[in-house]
Design a protein around this motif. Structure first.
Motif, PDB file in Angstrom:
ATOM      1  N   LEU A  17       0.676  -0.967   0.051  1.00 34.31           N
ATOM      2  CA  LEU A  17       0.085  -0.084  -0.136  1.00 34.31           C
ATOM      3  C   LEU A  17       0.848   1.459   0.090  1.00 34.31           C
ATOM      4  CD1 LEU A  17      -3.003   1.029   0.449  1.00 34.31           C
ATOM      5  CD2 LEU A  17      -2.378   1.283   2.532  1.00 34.31           C
ATOM      6  N   PHE A  18       0.642   2.438  -0.369  1.00 38.16           N
ATOM      7  CA  PHE A  18       0.831   2.964  -1.111  1.00 38.16           C
ATOM      8  C   PHE A  18       0.254   4.863  -0.627  1.00 38.16           C
ATOM      9  CE2 PHE A  18       3.739  -0.158  -3.412  1.00 38.16           C
ATOM     10  CZ  PHE A  18       5.250   0.761  -3.205  1.00 38.16           C
ATOM     11  N   ALA A  19       0.793   5.847  -0.787  1.00 35.08           N
ATOM     12  CA  ALA A  19       0.124   6.994  -0.634  1.00 35.08           C
ATOM     13  C   ALA A  19       1.496   7.738  -1.502  1.00 35.08           C
ATOM     14  CB  ALA A  19      -0.410   7.093   1.044  1.00 35.08           C
ATOM     15  N   ALA A  20       0.547   8.537  -1.940  1.00 37.44           N
ATOM     16  CA  ALA A  20       0.949  10.039  -2.754  1.00 37.44           C
ATOM     17  C   ALA A  20       0.709  11.606  -1.870  1.00 37.44           C
ATOM     18  CB  ALA A  20      -0.414  10.635  -3.910  1.00 37.44           C
ATOM     19  N   THR A  38      -8.331   1.632   5.559  1.00 31.20           N
ATOM     20  CA  THR A  38      -8.765   2.531   6.133  1.00 31.20           C
ATOM     21  C   THR A  38      -7.910   3.083   7.404  1.00 31.20           C
ATOM     22  OG1 THR A  38     -10.457   0.871   7.613  1.00 31.20           O
ATOM     23  CG2 THR A  38     -11.293   1.987   5.191  1.00 31.20           C
ATOM     24  N   ALA A  39      -7.709   2.295   7.993  1.00 36.36           N
ATOM     25  CA  ALA A  39      -6.749   2.098   9.634  1.00 36.36           C
ATOM     26  C   ALA A  39      -5.449   3.419   9.121  1.00 36.36           C
ATOM     27  CB  ALA A  39      -6.162   0.966   9.892  1.00 36.36           C
ATOM     28  N   ASN A  40      -5.223   2.256   7.644  1.00 42.43           N
ATOM     29  CA  ASN A  40      -4.255   3.166   7.142  1.00 42.43           C
ATOM     30  C   ASN A  40      -4.065   4.257   6.154  1.00 42.43           C
ATOM     31  OD1 ASN A  40      -1.730   2.079   7.470  1.00 42.43           O
ATOM     32  ND2 ASN A  40      -3.110  -0.429   7.432  1.00 42.43           N
ATOM     33  N   GLY A  41      -5.793   5.266   6.475  1.00 44.85           N
ATOM     34  CA  GLY A  41      -5.591   5.572   5.684  1.00 44.85           C
ATOM     35  C   GLY A  41      -6.718   6.605   4.463  1.00 44.85           C
ATOM     36  N   VAL A  42      -7.032   4.659   4.299  1.00 42.76           N
ATOM     37  CA  VAL A  42      -7.733   4.557   2.674  1.00 42.76           C
ATOM     38  C   VAL A  42      -9.196   5.014   3.147  1.00 42.76           C
ATOM     39  CG1 VAL A  42      -8.254   3.479   0.866  1.00 42.76           C
ATOM     40  CG2 VAL A  42      -5.984   3.676   1.563  1.00 42.76           C
ATOM     41  N   PRO A  43      -9.352   6.119   2.582  1.00 40.15           N
ATOM     42  CA  PRO A  43     -11.091   6.224   2.294  1.00 40.15           C
ATOM     43  C   PRO A  43     -11.892   4.938   2.187  1.00 40.15           C
ATOM     44  CG  PRO A  43     -10.282   8.106   1.296  1.00 40.15           C
ATOM     45  CD  PRO A  43      -9.697   6.920   1.164  1.00 40.15           C
ATOM     46  N   ALA A  44     -13.020   4.829   3.173  1.00 44.28           N
ATOM     47  CA  ALA A  44     -13.851   3.183   3.009  1.00 44.28           C
ATOM     48  C   ALA A  44     -14.246   3.145   1.783  1.00 44.28           C
ATOM     49  CB  ALA A  44     -15.002   3.335   4.004  1.00 44.28           C
ATOM     50  N   ASP A  45     -14.239   4.261   0.975  1.00 42.04           N
ATOM     51  CA  ASP A  45     -14.947   3.760  -0.269  1.00 42.04           C
ATOM     52  C   ASP A  45     -14.414   3.664  -1.673  1.00 42.04           C
ATOM     53  OD1 ASP A  45     -14.133   6.521   0.177  1.00 42.04           O
ATOM     54  OD2 ASP A  45     -15.148   7.187  -1.643  1.00 42.04           O
ATOM     55  N   ILE A  46     -13.021   4.460  -1.388  1.00 43.68           N
ATOM     56  CA  ILE A  46     -11.947   3.316  -1.775  1.00 43.68           C
ATOM     57  C   ILE A  46     -11.299   1.819  -1.577  1.00 43.68           C
ATOM     58  CG2 ILE A  46      -9.463   4.003  -2.685  1.00 43.68           C
ATOM     59  CD1 ILE A  46     -12.310   6.398  -3.736  1.00 43.68           C
ATOM     60  N   ALA A  47     -11.091   1.989  -0.808  1.00 43.67           N
ATOM     61  CA  ALA A  47     -10.648   0.837  -0.026  1.00 43.67           C
ATOM     62  C   ALA A  47     -11.881  -0.398  -0.267  1.00 43.67           C
ATOM     63  CB  ALA A  47     -10.801   0.416   1.549  1.00 43.67           C
ATOM     64  N   VAL A  48     -12.946  -0.367  -0.462  1.00 46.67           N
ATOM     65  CA  VAL A  48     -13.421  -1.456  -1.078  1.00 46.67           C
ATOM     66  C   VAL A  48     -13.543  -1.896  -3.234  1.00 46.67           C
ATOM     67  CG1 VAL A  48     -15.494  -1.189   0.740  1.00 46.67           C
ATOM     68  CG2 VAL A  48     -15.362  -0.063  -1.585  1.00 46.67           C
ATOM     69  N   MET A  49     -12.598  -1.002  -3.536  1.00 44.58           N
ATOM     70  CA  MET A  49     -12.640  -1.505  -4.584  1.00 44.58           C
ATOM     71  C   MET A  49     -10.880  -1.634  -4.497  1.00 44.58           C
ATOM     72  SD  MET A  49     -14.174   1.612  -6.500  1.00 44.58           S
ATOM     73  CE  MET A  49     -13.323   3.694  -5.320  1.00 44.58           C
ATOM     74  N   LEU A  50     -10.195  -1.482  -3.691  1.00 47.32           N
ATOM     75  CA  LEU A  50      -8.703  -2.264  -4.070  1.00 47.32           C
ATOM     76  C   LEU A  50      -8.997  -3.345  -3.880  1.00 47.32           C
ATOM     77  CD1 LEU A  50      -6.551   1.086  -2.504  1.00 47.32           C
ATOM     78  CD2 LEU A  50      -6.956   0.625  -4.937  1.00 47.32           C
ATOM     79  N   GLY A  52      -7.108  -6.398  -1.731  1.00 50.09           N
ATOM     80  CA  GLY A  52      -6.543  -6.345  -0.633  1.00 50.09           C
ATOM     81  C   GLY A  52      -6.734  -6.201  -0.006  1.00 50.09           C
ATOM     82  N   CYS A  53      -7.538  -5.345   0.280  1.00 45.27           N
ATOM     83  CA  CYS A  53      -8.235  -3.812   1.769  1.00 45.27           C
ATOM     84  C   CYS A  53      -9.046  -5.101   2.443  1.00 45.27           C
ATOM     85  CB  CYS A  53      -8.630  -3.197   1.012  1.00 45.27           C
ATOM     86  SG  CYS A  53      -7.679  -1.732   0.723  1.00 45.27           S
ATOM     87  N   ARG A  54      -8.937  -5.170   3.861  1.00 43.45           N
ATOM     88  CA  ARG A  54      -9.635  -6.576   4.185  1.00 43.45           C
ATOM     89  C   ARG A  54     -11.443  -5.068   4.125  1.00 43.45           C
ATOM     90  NH1 ARG A  54      -7.544  -7.034  10.692  1.00 43.45           N
ATOM     91  NH2 ARG A  54      -5.709  -5.509   9.216  1.00 43.45           N
ATOM     92  N   LYS A  55     -12.512  -6.102   4.416  1.00 50.55           N
ATOM     93  CA  LYS A  55     -13.276  -5.754   3.698  1.00 50.55           C
ATOM     94  C   LYS A  55     -14.091  -5.040   5.572  1.00 50.55           C
ATOM     95  CE  LYS A  55     -13.354  -5.909  -0.334  1.00 50.55           C
ATOM     96  NZ  LYS A  55     -12.449  -5.947  -0.538  1.00 50.55           N
TER      97      LYS A  55
END
Length: 55
Positions: A17-20, A38-50, A52-55
């Protein structure tokens, strides 16, 4: 999110996981196969599309 390739030495691919940054550079956050994005700063609506992100 980036993923390693499956190899004989590393049979399970790993997600990275990377962030800009404000300057537009990518910086590493964490790695794993089921990341709590989401605990690492990814908004929930984005995390569901990635992958490997836990739901």
């Amino acid at each position: 999110m980036a993923w390693s390739e499956h190899t004989d030495a590393a049979p399970q691919p790993t997600g990275y996981l990377f962030a800009a940054s404000v300057q537009g550079f990518w910086h590493y956050i964490t790695q794993g196969s089921a990341i709590d994005c989401t605990a690492n700063g990814v908004p929930a609506d984005i995390a569901v599309m990635l992958r490997g992100c836990r739901k």
